[in-house]
Design a protein around this motif. Structure first.
Motif, PDB file in Angstrom:
ATOM      1  N   ALA A 241      54.724 116.390  30.947  1.00  0.00           N
ATOM      2  CA  ALA A 241      55.425 116.977  30.042  1.00  0.00           C
ATOM      3  C   ALA A 241      57.015 116.864  29.998  1.00  0.00           C
ATOM      4  O   ALA A 241      57.565 116.811  29.113  1.00  0.00           O
ATOM      5  CB  ALA A 241      54.931 118.522  29.916  1.00  0.00           C
ATOM      6  N   ASN A 244      57.528 113.048  28.733  1.00  0.00           N
ATOM      7  CA  ASN A 244      57.323 113.254  27.464  1.00  0.00           C
ATOM      8  C   ASN A 244      58.759 113.761  26.692  1.00  0.00           C
ATOM      9  O   ASN A 244      59.440 113.067  25.662  1.00  0.00           O
ATOM     10  CB  ASN A 244      56.079 113.988  26.864  1.00  0.00           C
ATOM     11  N   HIS A 245      59.148 114.862  27.369  1.00  0.00           N
ATOM     12  CA  HIS A 245      60.541 115.473  26.709  1.00  0.00           C
ATOM     13  C   HIS A 245      61.529 114.460  26.828  1.00  0.00           C
ATOM     14  O   HIS A 245      62.477 114.222  25.924  1.00  0.00           O
ATOM     15  CB  HIS A 245      60.620 116.771  27.241  1.00  0.00           C
ATOM     16  N   THR A 248      61.646 111.846  24.483  1.00  0.00           N
ATOM     17  CA  THR A 248      62.057 112.542  23.088  1.00  0.00           C
ATOM     18  C   THR A 248      63.548 112.729  23.068  1.00  0.00           C
ATOM     19  O   THR A 248      64.032 112.354  21.960  1.00  0.00           O
ATOM     20  CB  THR A 248      61.397 114.035  22.865  1.00  0.00           C
ATOM     21  N   ASP A 267      65.321 121.857  22.105  1.00  0.00           N
ATOM     22  CA  ASP A 267      64.182 122.294  22.240  1.00  0.00           C
ATOM     23  C   ASP A 267      63.441 121.902  23.124  1.00  0.00           C
ATOM     24  O   ASP A 267      63.345 120.983  24.081  1.00  0.00           O
ATOM     25  CB  ASP A 267      63.158 121.740  20.949  1.00  0.00           C
ATOM     26  N   VAL A 269      60.181 123.204  26.511  1.00  0.00           N
ATOM     27  CA  VAL A 269      58.809 122.857  26.594  1.00  0.00           C
ATOM     28  C   VAL A 269      58.070 124.228  26.898  1.00  0.00           C
ATOM     29  O   VAL A 269      58.593 125.120  27.937  1.00  0.00           O
ATOM     30  CB  VAL A 269      58.494 121.712  27.654  1.00  0.00           C
ATOM     31  N   ASN A 270      57.146 124.491  26.350  1.00  0.00           N
ATOM     32  CA  ASN A 270      56.582 125.940  26.443  1.00  0.00           C
ATOM     33  C   ASN A 270      55.297 125.725  27.465  1.00  0.00           C
ATOM     34  O   ASN A 270      55.220 124.741  28.118  1.00  0.00           O
ATOM     35  CB  ASN A 270      55.918 126.392  25.131  1.00  0.00           C
ATOM     36  N   SER A 272      52.172 125.607  27.255  1.00  0.00           N
ATOM     37  CA  SER A 272      51.225 124.718  26.916  1.00  0.00           C
ATOM     38  C   SER A 272      51.489 123.346  27.115  1.00  0.00           C
ATOM     39  O   SER A 272      50.793 122.432  26.767  1.00  0.00           O
ATOM     40  CB  SER A 272      50.699 125.058  25.455  1.00  0.00           C
ATOM     41  N   GLY A 273      52.824 123.053  27.421  1.00  0.00           N
ATOM     42  CA  GLY A 273      53.464 121.794  27.567  1.00  0.00           C
ATOM     43  C   GLY A 273      53.837 121.134  26.233  1.00  0.00           C
ATOM     44  O   GLY A 273      54.054 119.833  26.099  1.00  0.00           O
ATOM     45  N   ASP A 274      54.086 121.900  24.922  1.00  0.00           N
ATOM     46  CA  ASP A 274      54.475 121.384  23.800  1.00  0.00           C
ATOM     47  C   ASP A 274      56.143 121.739  23.732  1.00  0.00           C
ATOM     48  O   ASP A 274      56.744 122.794  24.126  1.00  0.00           O
ATOM     49  CB  ASP A 274      53.699 122.085  22.695  1.00  0.00           C
ATOM     50  N   ILE A 275      56.649 120.745  22.999  1.00  0.00           N
ATOM     51  CA  ILE A 275      58.082 120.750  22.609  1.00  0.00           C
ATOM     52  C   ILE A 275      58.304 121.761  21.612  1.00  0.00           C
ATOM     53  O   ILE A 275      57.574 121.566  20.351  1.00  0.00           O
ATOM     54  CB  ILE A 275      58.779 119.385  22.423  1.00  0.00           C
ATOM     55  N   THR A 276      58.974 122.675  21.540  1.00  0.00           N
ATOM     56  CA  THR A 276      59.023 123.779  20.737  1.00  0.00           C
ATOM     57  C   THR A 276      60.505 124.184  20.320  1.00  0.00           C
ATOM     58  O   THR A 276      61.197 124.371  21.393  1.00  0.00           O
ATOM     59  CB  THR A 276      58.178 124.999  21.007  1.00  0.00           C
TER      60      THR A 276
END
Length: 309
Positions: A241, A244-245, A248, A267, A269-270, A272-276
């Protein structure tokens, strides 16, 4: 994490773990001026001659548009990338030069101990380095006057042309980032053009600090374009994660240039591993934790951050 606290925290005697075991951190190793100059090594199993001048010129024109031959011999070939001419000092047009050196035997290791652990994009790297005993060095000159987007575009086209010109090339090692790609991964890359340079020439590295649960992810290679590398010092997060960030954030820097200032946020990472946008990570320019020492954009991962900030 100030420059002083970074050096206090890690020190020259600290150890890091790559994919081949323990390694020494060497914070006396500084990023050199050569990091601003493009160079790659094309790796071969057997000694390989340069294609003839006409063949090279036709292949380069196919990929780079207008190209003029400047000099050619069995030892070196040079061409001007005329499509990328720019006005220099407001007086005269200047075209970058593309240079190829003759094939030579590799007489010393191409990678130091740290770089040898960070060839994530080439799983067959050990076999390639063992079997390839020859290389052709390709460089460019006079390209620093280009806008960095144009510079990146030209270099990608140059690499793609070289893969056509040298079908027996096994892999390409980027000197600036110590990132390796097999020939197949280059010719089969279907990423958007704007992202190809980062994919090819920027190495996102991963280390663990020995004896701790701390990890470091950083990038190497953006300085070729005059842009900052990025760095994360963290614990308790999925490394993929963070990687990936990093890509990005690097893409954002490539798209927008050096628009980020110390104290800005990006932004994060939460869980869940998602950028938000619901998670904001603080950014600051600091000295790198891993050699070569250079100014990087350090990303404070909030509750997952390690070290003193």
């Amino acid at each position: 994490m100030s420059a002083d606290s970074t050096n206090t925290e890690t020190g020259n005697e600290s150890r890091i773990i790559g994919d081949k075991g323990g390694l020494e951190q060497d914070l006396s190793q500084m990023e050199s001026e050569s990091s601003r100059h493009f160079a790659v090594s094309l790796l071969f199993k057997e000694k390989t001659a340069l294609p003839d001048n006409e063949t090279l010129l036709n292949i380069l024109k196919k990929h780079l548009g207008a190209v003029t031959g400047m000099s050619y011999s069995e030892n070196m070939a040079a061409f001007s990338a005329d499509k990328y001419k720019v006005l220099f000092d407001g007086k005269s047009e200047l075209a970058p030069q593309l240079v190829l050196m003759k094939c030579t035997e590799i007489d010393e290791p191409l990678l130091d101990d740290v770089s040898a652990t960070q060839l994530w994009d080439c799983p067959e790297s050990d076999t390639i380095l063992d079997e390839c005993q020859f290389r052709i060095v390709a460089t460019d000159m006079l390209s620093s006057v280009l806008d960095y987007h144009q510079h990146a575009k030209m270099l990608v086209e140059y690499i793609e042309a070289l893969m056509e010109a040298f079908p027996t090339c096994e892999a390409v090692l980027f000197d600036n980032s110590m990132k390796m790609h097999s020939r197949e991964s280059i010719i089969n890359c279907d990423l958007p053009d704007d992202f190809k340079f980062i994919n090819l020439g920027v190495n996102v590295r991963f280390f663990q600090l020995q004896g701790t649960d701390d990890f470091i992810v950083d990038s190497l290679g953006m300085s070729l374009l005059g842009l900052p590398d990025v760095q994360y010092h963290f614990h308790g997060m999925n490394v993929n994660a963070v990687v990936n960030h990093a890509y990005t954030l690097l893409s954002y820097l490539f798209d927008n240039g050096c628009v980020i200032e110390s104290g800005d946020t990006f932004d994060g990472v939460n869980e869940s591993g998602d950028i938000t946008g619901d998670v904001q990570w603080l950014l600051n320019y600091e000295d790198s934790l891993i050699q070569p020492v250079r100014e990087v954009l350090d990303v404070d991962t909030g509750i997952y951050a390690s070290g003193d900030r």
